[in-house]
Design a protein around this motif. Sequence first.
Motif, PDB file in Angstrom:
ATOM      1  N   GLY A   1       0.793  -1.222   0.000  1.00 16.72           N
ATOM      2  CA  GLY A   1       0.000   0.000   0.000  1.00 16.72           C
ATOM      3  C   GLY A   1       0.822   1.267   0.000  1.00 16.72           C
ATOM      4  N   TRP A   2       2.079   1.174   0.438  1.00 16.60           N
ATOM      5  CA  TRP A   2       2.905   2.378   0.533  1.00 16.60           C
ATOM      6  C   TRP A   2       3.591   2.740  -0.789  1.00 16.60           C
ATOM      7  CZ3 TRP A   2       7.494   0.446  -0.960  1.00 16.60           C
ATOM      8  CH2 TRP A   2       7.819  -0.858  -0.611  1.00 16.60           C
ATOM      9  N   LEU A   3       3.482   1.899  -1.815  1.00 10.23           N
ATOM     10  CA  LEU A   3       4.248   2.132  -3.039  1.00 10.23           C
ATOM     11  C   LEU A   3       3.867   3.449  -3.715  1.00 10.23           C
ATOM     12  CD1 LEU A   3       6.294   1.230  -5.121  1.00 10.23           C
ATOM     13  CD2 LEU A   3       4.472  -0.041  -6.283  1.00 10.23           C
ATOM     14  N   GLU A   4       2.587   3.708  -3.855  1.00 16.32           N
ATOM     15  CA  GLU A   4       2.166   4.946  -4.520  1.00 16.32           C
ATOM     16  C   GLU A   4       2.617   6.161  -3.723  1.00 16.32           C
ATOM     17  OE1 GLU A   4      -1.825   6.849  -6.651  1.00 16.32           O
ATOM     18  OE2 GLU A   4      -1.965   4.997  -5.474  1.00 16.32           O
ATOM     19  N   GLN A   5       2.604   6.032  -2.405  1.00 15.25           N
ATOM     20  CA  GLN A   5       3.060   7.115  -1.539  1.00 15.25           C
ATOM     21  C   GLN A   5       4.546   7.401  -1.779  1.00 15.25           C
ATOM     22  OE1 GLN A   5       2.335   6.127   2.549  1.00 15.25           O
ATOM     23  NE2 GLN A   5       3.123   8.057   3.357  1.00 15.25           N
ATOM     24  N   VAL A   6       5.336   6.352  -1.902  1.00 13.38           N
ATOM     25  CA  VAL A   6       6.767   6.525  -2.172  1.00 13.38           C
ATOM     26  C   VAL A   6       6.974   7.114  -3.566  1.00 13.38           C
ATOM     27  CG1 VAL A   6       8.964   5.311  -2.471  1.00 13.38           C
ATOM     28  CG2 VAL A   6       7.436   4.676  -0.600  1.00 13.38           C
ATOM     29  N   HIS A   7       6.153   6.691  -4.514  1.00 14.22           N
ATOM     30  CA  HIS A   7       6.303   7.184  -5.885  1.00 14.22           C
ATOM     31  C   HIS A   7       6.083   8.684  -5.972  1.00 14.22           C
ATOM     32  CE1 HIS A   7       4.802   8.077 -10.015  1.00 14.22           C
ATOM     33  NE2 HIS A   7       5.849   7.352 -10.339  1.00 14.22           N
ATOM     34  N   ARG A   8       5.180   9.202  -5.168  1.00  7.87           N
ATOM     35  CA  ARG A   8       4.924  10.640  -5.207  1.00  7.87           C
ATOM     36  C   ARG A   8       6.156  11.438  -4.783  1.00  7.87           C
ATOM     37  NH1 ARG A   8      -0.424   9.151  -3.424  1.00  7.87           N
ATOM     38  NH2 ARG A   8       0.178   9.381  -1.230  1.00  7.87           N
ATOM     39  N   VAL A   9       6.969  10.860  -3.912  1.00  6.67           N
ATOM     40  CA  VAL A   9       8.151  11.572  -3.412  1.00  6.67           C
ATOM     41  C   VAL A   9       9.402  11.206  -4.213  1.00  6.67           C
ATOM     42  CG1 VAL A   9       9.584  12.002  -1.378  1.00  6.67           C
ATOM     43  CG2 VAL A   9       7.122  11.623  -1.110  1.00  6.67           C
ATOM     44  N   TYR A  10       9.500   9.934  -4.598  1.00  3.67           N
ATOM     45  CA  TYR A  10      10.694   9.456  -5.307  1.00  3.67           C
ATOM     46  C   TYR A  10      10.283   8.751  -6.607  1.00  3.67           C
ATOM     47  CZ  TYR A  10      12.824  10.171  -0.703  1.00  3.67           C
ATOM     48  OH  TYR A  10      13.261  10.706   0.483  1.00  3.67           O
ATOM     49  N   PRO A  11       9.691   9.481  -7.554  1.00  4.81           N
ATOM     50  CA  PRO A  11       9.171   8.823  -8.766  1.00  4.81           C
ATOM     51  C   PRO A  11      10.244   8.105  -9.579  1.00  4.81           C
ATOM     52  CG  PRO A  11       9.197  11.220  -9.019  1.00  4.81           C
ATOM     53  CD  PRO A  11       9.473  10.938  -7.579  1.00  4.81           C
ATOM     54  N   LYS A  12      11.425   8.695  -9.675  1.00  2.00           N
ATOM     55  CA  LYS A  12      12.468   8.072 -10.499  1.00  2.00           C
ATOM     56  C   LYS A  12      12.956   6.765  -9.888  1.00  2.00           C
ATOM     57  CE  LYS A  12      16.811   8.954 -12.915  1.00  2.00           C
ATOM     58  NZ  LYS A  12      17.343   7.622 -12.580  1.00  2.00           N
ATOM     59  N   LEU A  13      13.122   6.739  -8.570  1.00  2.00           N
ATOM     60  CA  LEU A  13      13.592   5.518  -7.922  1.00  2.00           C
ATOM     61  C   LEU A  13      12.579   4.386  -8.106  1.00  2.00           C
ATOM     62  CD1 LEU A  13      15.104   6.868  -4.565  1.00  2.00           C
ATOM     63  CD2 LEU A  13      16.255   6.410  -6.740  1.00  2.00           C
ATOM     64  N   VAL A  14      11.305   4.714  -7.978  1.00  2.11           N
ATOM     65  CA  VAL A  14      10.263   3.697  -8.155  1.00  2.11           C
ATOM     66  C   VAL A  14      10.254   3.202  -9.594  1.00  2.11           C
ATOM     67  CG1 VAL A  14       7.778   3.266  -8.118  1.00  2.11           C
ATOM     68  CG2 VAL A  14       8.845   4.584  -6.277  1.00  2.11           C
ATOM     69  N   LEU A  15      10.309   4.140 -10.536  1.00  2.00           N
ATOM     70  CA  LEU A  15      10.278   3.749 -11.943  1.00  2.00           C
ATOM     71  C   LEU A  15      11.491   2.894 -12.303  1.00  2.00           C
ATOM     72  CD1 LEU A  15       8.802   3.999 -14.638  1.00  2.00           C
ATOM     73  CD2 LEU A  15      10.126   6.073 -15.096  1.00  2.00           C
ATOM     74  N   ASP A  16      12.643   3.228 -11.750  1.00  2.00           N
ATOM     75  CA  ASP A  16      13.866   2.480 -12.065  1.00  2.00           C
ATOM     76  C   ASP A  16      13.731   1.006 -11.693  1.00  2.00           C
ATOM     77  OD1 ASP A  16      15.100   4.675 -13.100  1.00  2.00           O
ATOM     78  OD2 ASP A  16      16.333   5.105 -11.333  1.00  2.00           O
ATOM     79  N   ILE A  17      13.277   0.731 -10.480  1.00  2.00           N
ATOM     80  CA  ILE A  17      13.219  -0.671 -10.058  1.00  2.00           C
ATOM     81  C   ILE A  17      12.099  -1.416 -10.779  1.00  2.00           C
ATOM     82  CG2 ILE A  17      11.721  -0.271  -8.059  1.00  2.00           C
ATOM     83  CD1 ILE A  17      13.422  -2.467  -6.632  1.00  2.00           C
ATOM     84  N   ILE A  18      10.985  -0.726 -11.031  1.00  2.00           N
ATOM     85  CA  ILE A  18       9.894  -1.379 -11.760  1.00  2.00           C
ATOM     86  C   ILE A  18      10.338  -1.729 -13.175  1.00  2.00           C
ATOM     87  CG2 ILE A  18       7.647  -0.947 -12.834  1.00  2.00           C
ATOM     88  CD1 ILE A  18       6.760   0.391 -10.280  1.00  2.00           C
ATOM     89  N   LEU A  19      11.001  -0.802 -13.847  1.00  2.00           N
ATOM     90  CA  LEU A  19      11.447  -1.075 -15.216  1.00  2.00           C
ATOM     91  C   LEU A  19      12.511  -2.171 -15.244  1.00  2.00           C
ATOM     92  CD1 LEU A  19      11.597   2.480 -16.852  1.00  2.00           C
ATOM     93  CD2 LEU A  19       9.874   0.689 -17.160  1.00  2.00           C
ATOM     94  N   THR A  20      13.361  -2.201 -14.241  1.00  2.00           N
ATOM     95  CA  THR A  20      14.379  -3.257 -14.194  1.00  2.00           C
ATOM     96  C   THR A  20      13.728  -4.633 -14.144  1.00  2.00           C
ATOM     97  OG1 THR A  20      15.982  -1.825 -13.082  1.00  2.00           O
ATOM     98  CG2 THR A  20      16.310  -4.199 -12.874  1.00  2.00           C
ATOM     99  N   GLU A  21      12.760  -4.783 -13.252  1.00  2.00           N
ATOM    100  CA  GLU A  21      12.093  -6.082 -13.120  1.00  2.00           C
ATOM    101  C   GLU A  21      11.174  -6.360 -14.309  1.00  2.00           C
ATOM    102  OE1 GLU A  21      13.183  -8.110 -10.596  1.00  2.00           O
ATOM    103  OE2 GLU A  21      14.510  -6.360 -10.526  1.00  2.00           O
ATOM    104  N   LEU A  22      10.533  -5.314 -14.829  1.00  2.00           N
ATOM    105  CA  LEU A  22       9.643  -5.498 -15.978  1.00  2.00           C
ATOM    106  C   LEU A  22      10.431  -5.933 -17.208  1.00  2.00           C
ATOM    107  CD1 LEU A  22       6.914  -5.272 -17.388  1.00  2.00           C
ATOM    108  CD2 LEU A  22       7.348  -2.823 -17.695  1.00  2.00           C
ATOM    109  N   HIS A  23      11.552  -5.275 -17.472  1.00  2.00           N
ATOM    110  CA  HIS A  23      12.368  -5.653 -18.631  1.00  2.00           C
ATOM    111  C   HIS A  23      12.890  -7.078 -18.491  1.00  2.00           C
ATOM    112  CE1 HIS A  23      13.235  -1.150 -19.627  1.00  2.00           C
ATOM    113  NE2 HIS A  23      12.087  -1.571 -20.123  1.00  2.00           N
ATOM    114  N   TRP A  24      13.229  -7.444 -17.264  1.00  2.00           N
ATOM    115  CA  TRP A  24      13.685  -8.822 -17.057  1.00  2.00           C
ATOM    116  C   TRP A  24      12.559  -9.807 -17.389  1.00  2.00           C
ATOM    117  CZ3 TRP A  24      12.051 -12.965 -14.280  1.00  2.00           C
ATOM    118  CH2 TRP A  24      12.918 -14.054 -14.223  1.00  2.00           C
TER     119      TRP A  24
END
Length: 614
Positions: free
Chosen positions: A155-178
């Motif tokens: 539940g906290w992921l969207e909250q973290v994304h609002r503050v650190y959008p690039k960090l969230v996107l980086d890890i999601i894209l890493t796992e998604l590309h894999w």
Amino acid sequence: MRRKEKRKKEEEDHGRNRAEWVERLKATPDIVRHPPELKLGEFSNDQYWLLREIEGSGLRTSRGDGANWDALIPEFGEDVARAYRDAAISHWRNFTPGLRSEGQDTRSIPYSLIFAMAGLEIEASEIVTFPVNLAEAEVRHALRYLVWELNGFPGWLEQVHRVYPKLVLDIILTELHWELAHTDADQPMHYILHDLVYSAPWMHQYLVPSITDWIEQNGTMNPEVLRYCIHILLSGDADGETVSKLAQSKIASNAAREQLAAWYALWTDLDAEEAIPAVDIWLSSLSAEDASKEAQLFVTRLMGTRQSSNTGPVRGDFRNVKHLKTLYVLMHRHIRARDDIERAGKGVYSPKLRDDAQDGRNTLFNQLSEVPGKETYVALAELARDHPDAKYRPWMRKRAYKRAEEDADLEPWSAQQVRDYDQHQAMTPTTHRQLFDLTVDRLIDLKAWIELGNDSPYKTWQRVDGETEMRNLVAGWLTGGSSGRYTCAQENEFPNRQRPDIWMQSPQVDSAVPIELKVLDKNWSGPELCERLRNQLVGDYLREETAGCGVMLLIWMGQSTRLHWQIGDRRVALAGLEEALESYWSTIANNFPGVVAIDVILIDLTVRDAKSES
């Protein structure tokens, strides 16, 4: 007997041991907070059993279920409960969850991980400054937990994304590309892509560029992966033209045959006008068997299935009468009703492609028939005449009648209109249709007064010379009874220099209602009346998009030698002229889908002069 005694002894031992354990923790709560001789990332038996106490024996719905630390207070006391809380918060920082992109198998879930996720959930919900209170390294560490959640994401992921959008996107894209790179063509992985589709729609817009690039650079992919990627593109508000061109490029580059239907469905969803003819050509180029299979794949991609209705194309450019009808007929040609699978009354079954295709084809028709308006009626009437399966034609006639019946319902009145009617026995129109209905009502009142009224001015009206003077009388009578609800204008000039005889207007209504007046004694023939109705009233005066209703008003003064009119293939006398012209309109109405209603009203100035012979 021995078994019962043994069980009783075991229960007594368990109860005694549990009581001793609870008392030990109460006496030394710090043993929960800082277990001795425990390495970083490990957790103790006490922590494990307290976690199990909180989780209970029910169904676990989240990895963070163990965050409810205050549930320990009634039995263990607040000191132990807070020690558990502090230990869990500390543990998430020290435990390192693995990632698939690093070779970790995420199918095995250690309790140490669950304890860590409970701690992260506690911190996210209780620390007001979360996640601002975290250092960047801690944020990166916390984000490693996102792929381990039981259903979707923490539940906290969207909250973290609002503050650190690039960090969230980086890890999601890493796992998604894999996942995209390692998913087998015939076996979906259900790692992060599935959860992104169903649990993080707020993230889709940020994934569009990366997914677009990946699709452009890769050919064949798992069908479910392709469906999910397309859904994210559309849900993420990707530019429609860009995605449409992407679909067309895949089709042009001979995409894998099993994926062509998906690309055609995507193209149709975005640009139906261009795509549907291409779909027709594509299916027509195949053998009957292959065309049927591809049509089934196409319509299930376009309309979704019982299992995937929320991951099909979503823009819906085809969801209008014209395209729904074309698609419905096209699908009936290739998914023939005679080959349908009849499941009713035959027990439980798992729907196959053919079942879903039948549903998709039928859904096209259901969506078509539910669109209100004349255009739908026309489409259904055409299907009643030329449906590719003749046995469906009677049903089409019934649905066309039902559509007409539903569209004939009066528009609802507002509270103010109800009050107006109570005071004045009339209401102020606020829509074009209401203004039309009011116009017809007023002209029927005029007809009743002229033909039946004791104070009928029919003799005065019979002395009128020319349509201009007659128009003045009609407009004057309408204006006199308007009570401010409408106004009458005469011969307002259009851009093409056409001038409607009478123009019923209201300040609350965008488009006026035209009245085309014809004095029959001026030697109007049947074909001329038909031409005036078709070209002038309908073709010229009702061009405006917000207009759709008009009236043809005929007045008979009784001074002409013409007593019959040829309307189409019918020769009618005065008594049948009104009905004949309305029938003529019904035969050409299909050619004017924007015109909703035309009324023909005939006022006979000779009726009131007749004497009773009884």
